[in-house]
Structure formats: C-alpha cells, structure tokens
Design a protein around this motif. Structure first.
Motif, PDB file in Angstrom:
ATOM      1  N   ASN A 225       1.242  -1.335  -0.035  1.00  0.00           N
ATOM      2  CA  ASN A 225       0.399  -0.568  -0.035  1.00  0.00           C
ATOM      3  C   ASN A 225       0.998   0.877  -0.354  1.00  0.00           C
ATOM      4  O   ASN A 225       1.809   0.893   0.198  1.00  0.00           O
ATOM      5  CB  ASN A 225      -1.209  -0.013   0.957  1.00  0.00           C
ATOM      6  N   TYR A 226      -0.014   2.154  -0.168  1.00  0.00           N
ATOM      7  CA  TYR A 226       1.040   3.946   0.038  1.00  0.00           C
ATOM      8  C   TYR A 226       1.085   3.739   1.560  1.00  0.00           C
ATOM      9  O   TYR A 226       0.671   4.950   1.842  1.00  0.00           O
ATOM     10  CB  TYR A 226       0.015   5.026  -1.117  1.00  0.00           C
ATOM     11  N   VAL A 227       2.763   3.634   1.971  1.00  0.00           N
ATOM     12  CA  VAL A 227       3.173   3.837   3.470  1.00  0.00           C
ATOM     13  C   VAL A 227       4.369   3.919   3.062  1.00  0.00           C
ATOM     14  O   VAL A 227       5.334   3.873   2.290  1.00  0.00           O
ATOM     15  CB  VAL A 227       2.499   1.957   4.333  1.00  0.00           C
ATOM     16  N   PRO A 228       4.894   4.442   4.353  1.00  0.00           N
ATOM     17  CA  PRO A 228       5.677   5.139   4.909  1.00  0.00           C
ATOM     18  C   PRO A 228       6.962   3.952   5.243  1.00  0.00           C
ATOM     19  O   PRO A 228       7.097   4.469   6.368  1.00  0.00           O
ATOM     20  CB  PRO A 228       5.889   6.311   5.530  1.00  0.00           C
ATOM     21  N   PHE A 229       7.115   2.966   4.193  1.00  0.00           N
ATOM     22  CA  PHE A 229       8.178   2.075   4.830  1.00  0.00           C
ATOM     23  C   PHE A 229       9.418   2.541   5.547  1.00  0.00           C
ATOM     24  O   PHE A 229       9.565   3.375   4.976  1.00  0.00           O
ATOM     25  CB  PHE A 229       8.263   0.822   3.630  1.00  0.00           C
ATOM     26  N   PRO A 230      10.008   2.280   5.594  1.00  0.00           N
ATOM     27  CA  PRO A 230      11.730   1.721   6.063  1.00  0.00           C
ATOM     28  C   PRO A 230      12.408   2.495   5.890  1.00  0.00           C
ATOM     29  O   PRO A 230      12.991   3.073   5.557  1.00  0.00           O
ATOM     30  CB  PRO A 230      12.225   1.028   6.616  1.00  0.00           C
ATOM     31  N   PRO A 237      23.190   2.650   3.578  1.00  0.00           N
ATOM     32  CA  PRO A 237      23.560   1.585   4.851  1.00  0.00           C
ATOM     33  C   PRO A 237      24.223   2.943   6.170  1.00  0.00           C
ATOM     34  O   PRO A 237      24.731   3.138   7.178  1.00  0.00           O
ATOM     35  CB  PRO A 237      24.197   0.865   4.615  1.00  0.00           C
ATOM     36  N   GLU A 238      24.822   4.447   5.198  1.00  0.00           N
ATOM     37  CA  GLU A 238      25.506   5.194   6.163  1.00  0.00           C
ATOM     38  C   GLU A 238      24.325   5.997   7.339  1.00  0.00           C
ATOM     39  O   GLU A 238      25.031   6.990   7.680  1.00  0.00           O
ATOM     40  CB  GLU A 238      26.360   6.197   5.351  1.00  0.00           C
ATOM     41  N   SER A 239      23.110   6.654   6.244  1.00  0.00           N
ATOM     42  CA  SER A 239      22.175   7.233   6.444  1.00  0.00           C
ATOM     43  C   SER A 239      21.420   6.751   8.479  1.00  0.00           C
ATOM     44  O   SER A 239      21.991   5.736   8.617  1.00  0.00           O
ATOM     45  CB  SER A 239      21.031   7.036   5.896  1.00  0.00           C
ATOM     46  N   THR A 240      21.035   7.769   9.452  1.00  0.00           N
ATOM     47  CA  THR A 240      20.802   7.100  10.430  1.00  0.00           C
ATOM     48  C   THR A 240      19.151   6.673  10.337  1.00  0.00           C
ATOM     49  O   THR A 240      18.523   6.896   9.550  1.00  0.00           O
ATOM     50  CB  THR A 240      20.458   9.171  11.805  1.00  0.00           C
ATOM     51  N   GLN A 241      19.721   5.657  11.436  1.00  0.00           N
ATOM     52  CA  GLN A 241      18.714   4.523  11.078  1.00  0.00           C
ATOM     53  C   GLN A 241      17.426   4.447  11.899  1.00  0.00           C
ATOM     54  O   GLN A 241      16.336   4.200  11.764  1.00  0.00           O
ATOM     55  CB  GLN A 241      18.961   3.009  11.787  1.00  0.00           C
ATOM     56  N   PHE A 242      17.306   5.911  12.893  1.00  0.00           N
ATOM     57  CA  PHE A 242      16.290   6.496  13.277  1.00  0.00           C
ATOM     58  C   PHE A 242      15.561   4.935  14.344  1.00  0.00           C
ATOM     59  O   PHE A 242      14.060   4.763  14.782  1.00  0.00           O
ATOM     60  CB  PHE A 242      15.195   6.760  12.314  1.00  0.00           C
ATOM     61  N   GLY A 243      16.352   4.171  14.682  1.00  0.00           N
ATOM     62  CA  GLY A 243      16.306   2.858  15.718  1.00  0.00           C
ATOM     63  C   GLY A 243      15.535   2.298  15.336  1.00  0.00           C
ATOM     64  O   GLY A 243      14.216   1.545  15.284  1.00  0.00           O
ATOM     65  N   ILE A 244      15.453   2.239  13.831  1.00  0.00           N
ATOM     66  CA  ILE A 244      14.376   1.121  13.073  1.00  0.00           C
ATOM     67  C   ILE A 244      15.491  -0.274  12.561  1.00  0.00           C
ATOM     68  O   ILE A 244      15.875  -0.081  12.409  1.00  0.00           O
ATOM     69  CB  ILE A 244      13.790   1.253  11.476  1.00  0.00           C
ATOM     70  N   PRO A 245      15.046  -1.318  13.517  1.00  0.00           N
ATOM     71  CA  PRO A 245      15.548  -2.572  13.583  1.00  0.00           C
ATOM     72  C   PRO A 245      16.328  -2.531  12.065  1.00  0.00           C
ATOM     73  O   PRO A 245      15.495  -3.067  11.250  1.00  0.00           O
ATOM     74  CB  PRO A 245      14.428  -3.680  13.782  1.00  0.00           C
ATOM     75  N   LYS A 246      17.702  -3.475  11.670  1.00  0.00           N
ATOM     76  CA  LYS A 246      18.072  -3.850  10.581  1.00  0.00           C
ATOM     77  C   LYS A 246      17.276  -4.359   9.858  1.00  0.00           C
ATOM     78  O   LYS A 246      16.995  -4.642   8.630  1.00  0.00           O
ATOM     79  CB  LYS A 246      19.800  -3.772  10.657  1.00  0.00           C
ATOM     80  N   LYS A 247      16.930  -5.809  10.751  1.00  0.00           N
ATOM     81  CA  LYS A 247      15.806  -6.725  10.233  1.00  0.00           C
ATOM     82  C   LYS A 247      15.027  -6.228   9.479  1.00  0.00           C
ATOM     83  O   LYS A 247      14.418  -6.704   7.940  1.00  0.00           O
ATOM     84  CB  LYS A 247      15.467  -7.831  10.979  1.00  0.00           C
ATOM     85  N   LYS A 248      14.279  -5.782   9.964  1.00  0.00           N
ATOM     86  CA  LYS A 248      13.080  -3.998   8.956  1.00  0.00           C
ATOM     87  C   LYS A 248      13.563  -3.552   6.934  1.00  0.00           C
ATOM     88  O   LYS A 248      13.398  -3.364   6.925  1.00  0.00           O
ATOM     89  CB  LYS A 248      12.259  -3.192   9.885  1.00  0.00           C
ATOM     90  N   ILE A 249      14.992  -2.902   7.689  1.00  0.00           N
ATOM     91  CA  ILE A 249      15.381  -2.984   6.947  1.00  0.00           C
ATOM     92  C   ILE A 249      15.519  -4.050   5.346  1.00  0.00           C
ATOM     93  O   ILE A 249      15.394  -3.383   4.181  1.00  0.00           O
ATOM     94  CB  ILE A 249      16.592  -1.521   7.356  1.00  0.00           C
ATOM     95  N   ASP A 250      16.348  -4.689   6.245  1.00  0.00           N
ATOM     96  CA  ASP A 250      16.746  -6.199   5.263  1.00  0.00           C
ATOM     97  C   ASP A 250      15.360  -6.791   4.411  1.00  0.00           C
ATOM     98  O   ASP A 250      15.609  -6.659   3.145  1.00  0.00           O
ATOM     99  CB  ASP A 250      17.190  -6.830   5.992  1.00  0.00           C
ATOM    100  N   ASP A 251      14.308  -6.795   5.136  1.00  0.00           N
ATOM    101  CA  ASP A 251      12.502  -7.038   5.100  1.00  0.00           C
ATOM    102  C   ASP A 251      12.772  -5.827   3.724  1.00  0.00           C
ATOM    103  O   ASP A 251      11.656  -6.513   2.943  1.00  0.00           O
ATOM    104  CB  ASP A 251      12.171  -7.000   6.150  1.00  0.00           C
TER     105      ASP A 251
END
Length: 306
Positions: A225-230, A237-251
């Motif tokens: 859907n139209y959502v703000p995904f990670p 990879p150099e960007s601030t992660q904002f507390g988002i789990p790495k697994k969610k970025i990988d997913d």
C-alpha cells in the motif's frame, strides 16, 4: 543475504530505457555510470517555465503546465546532486527567484500548488479547495521546510527574503510539533537537515527520530500500500537508522527485490478517482520513477549482482 540478479536488474533498467520518461532514462544511465548529468540537465530544462519554476507534469500526479512550488522542489532534489555543473546552477538560480516571487507572507511559507491545478487533470489530493489550500497544505513543512533548505544552500541567489529568519522559523516549528501526521512533511524536514547537517542539534535529532518512529510502517504486509516504509527514511547504509531494526530494513530491501523478480517495474500503489485517461499516462510515468528509485536503493545497499 537476498540480492537482485544481474538479469533482473538489466530487465528493470531496460524497461525504464524503453518505457520511462526521458528524465528517468537519463537518471538511470547516470546511476550506472557517471557522465550523463548533461542529459539530466537537458531533459529537466524542458520542465522549467519562463518564470523559473517547474511544472509540465514533472510531478506526474499534477498535469498542470504552469509552475508550482511542489514541482520546483522535485526539480531541485535532482539539481542539488549535480550543482557543480554551471548549467544546473543557472537553472537553480531561476528556480530560487521563482520561489522568492511566490512566497506567501501571511503563511510565512509556500502553498504546494496554485489554484490553476484544478483546471487540469490531477490526483484528487492536489485539488485546491475554497480555502485556497490543497490537502497537502495542512502541514506547513511540506514543501516550505524543504524550500527553506534550498534558500539557505543557495543563499547568494536570494535577494529579498530573510534566510536566517526563515531558517529559525523552520526549526522552531519542527521542534514545536508534539504529533506527526504527515510523512511527507517529515521527508521535507529530512531533506532540510541533510542539506544542513550543522543545524542537526541533539534536540533536532531526537525530534526527527520521534517523527520517524511515529510514522514508519514496519509491517511488511502493508508495504504493498501507499505507506512510509523503512527505506523511505533510510536511503543508504550510512544514513541514520532512527531506531528501525536492521531486519526491517533487510526485509524492505527483499520486498523490492521480490517485486522486481515478479515484474520489470514497480507499480504505483495508488490511483486517481477521476481523469482515467490521464491517470493511465501518469501511472506509466510513475512506474519509471518508482523503478528508478528501487534500483537506486538496491545499489546503495549493494543488493545487486553486477
């Protein structure tokens, strides 16, 4: 680690080269090998009007030929990456003058689109209502925060506005927010702070983190859907992660890899509710834009077999 095969990368790239707009064709060539920025500038200049602003459907959901603040920011997002080129600098100078001329003193900022947008095919969220605003304008920072970021970066082109006062106002507004309702407003602030890392105080960084955490959608079932995904917040990879789990970025990366294994393009997860013929044209343009963005993300994260 899941990666996009070279074959599927080439398939998506070739889809853009065959079916995308000239702008996405030039950008995808520049993405793969340097030396195509002159093509980007040449194509982008076709979207710039005599008043210095950009229009002519650069934002594909707005078929308005006249200039708008939002289309001008979209152009500047591209031009800021190649502003070492004298031709890009000249286009930026004209755009800054357009933005100065369309500053609304009562709003102390900009409206996203002019009322004339209603006279041309457009997505319903861009309709300007009787109060003079589109739905987008209910969140001041989109696009005003981003615009102020460009004014500060290209301060030498600004002749009438008080840049320092606008910057202070911009930061104060962001820090005053207690709830975050618009991911697009946060995207604009993210671009503002990326342009000016010297303004990222501990307080600003904490506020930006709160904003991202309150808006990011980590449920992969909703990513279609139209959502703000990670990856909307973490472009590399150099960007601030904002507390988002790495697994969610990988997913999230895997989500786009799977999408490009299924089809050679990314389908826009939205549609218009009117102007069906124009929407079909806009949808095809968005496929090129979204496919380019997906390929850039995958290359940023080294998730492509080359």
């Amino acid at each position: 680690m899941i990666v996009l095969s070279n074959g599927n990368f080439e398939r998506a790239k070739n889809w853009i080269l065959e079916h995308g707009r000239d702008l996405e064709k030039a950008r995808v060539k520049h993405l793969i090998e340097d030396g195509h920025q002159h093509e980007i500038i040449a194509v982008l200049s076709g979207y710039q009007n005599e008043d210095g602003g950009f229009g002519k459907g650069l934002e594909a959901d707005i078929r308005l030929p006249h200039s708008s603040s939002i289309a001008t920011t979209i152009a500047l997002q591209v031009l800021v990456q190649i502003d070492n080129d004298p031709r890009a600098k000249q286009m930026i100078g004209k755009a800054i003058r357009y933005l100065e001329n369309h500053f609304n003193s009562e709003r102390q900022g900009w409206y996203a689109v002019p009322p004339e947008v209603n006279e041309y095919p457009h997505a319903f969220w861009w309709t300007v209502h009787e109060d003079g605003m589109s739905w987008i304008d209910h969140h001041w920072g989109n696009p005003s925060a981003e615009i102020i970021g460009y004014l500060r970066r290209y301060r030498s082109e600004v002749t009438r506005l008080d840049v320092d006062q606008l910057v202070q106002q911009c930061v104060d507004y962001f820090l005053s927010l207690t709830t975050f309702e618009s991911e697009h407003e946060v995207y604009c602030y993210k671009r503002f702070f990326q342009l000016h890392p010297d303004l990222v105080t501990n307080t600003a960084a904490e506020q930006l983190g709160k904003a991202v955490q309150s808006l990011v959608v980590i449920d992969e079932e909703k990513w279609k859907n139209y959502v703000p995904f990670p990856l909307k917040f973490i472009l590399d990879p150099e960007s601030t992660q904002f507390g988002i789990p790495k697994k969610k970025i990988d997913d999230n990366l895997a989500f786009f890899i799977q999408a490009l294994e299924n089809d050679p393009f990314i389908e826009p997860p939205w549609e218009w509710n009117a102007y069906s013929e124009s929407w079909e044209e806009a949808k095809q343009e968005w496929r090129g834009v979204l496919t380019y963005e997906a390929l850039k993300l995958l290359l940023n994260y080294q998730r492509v077999v080359r």
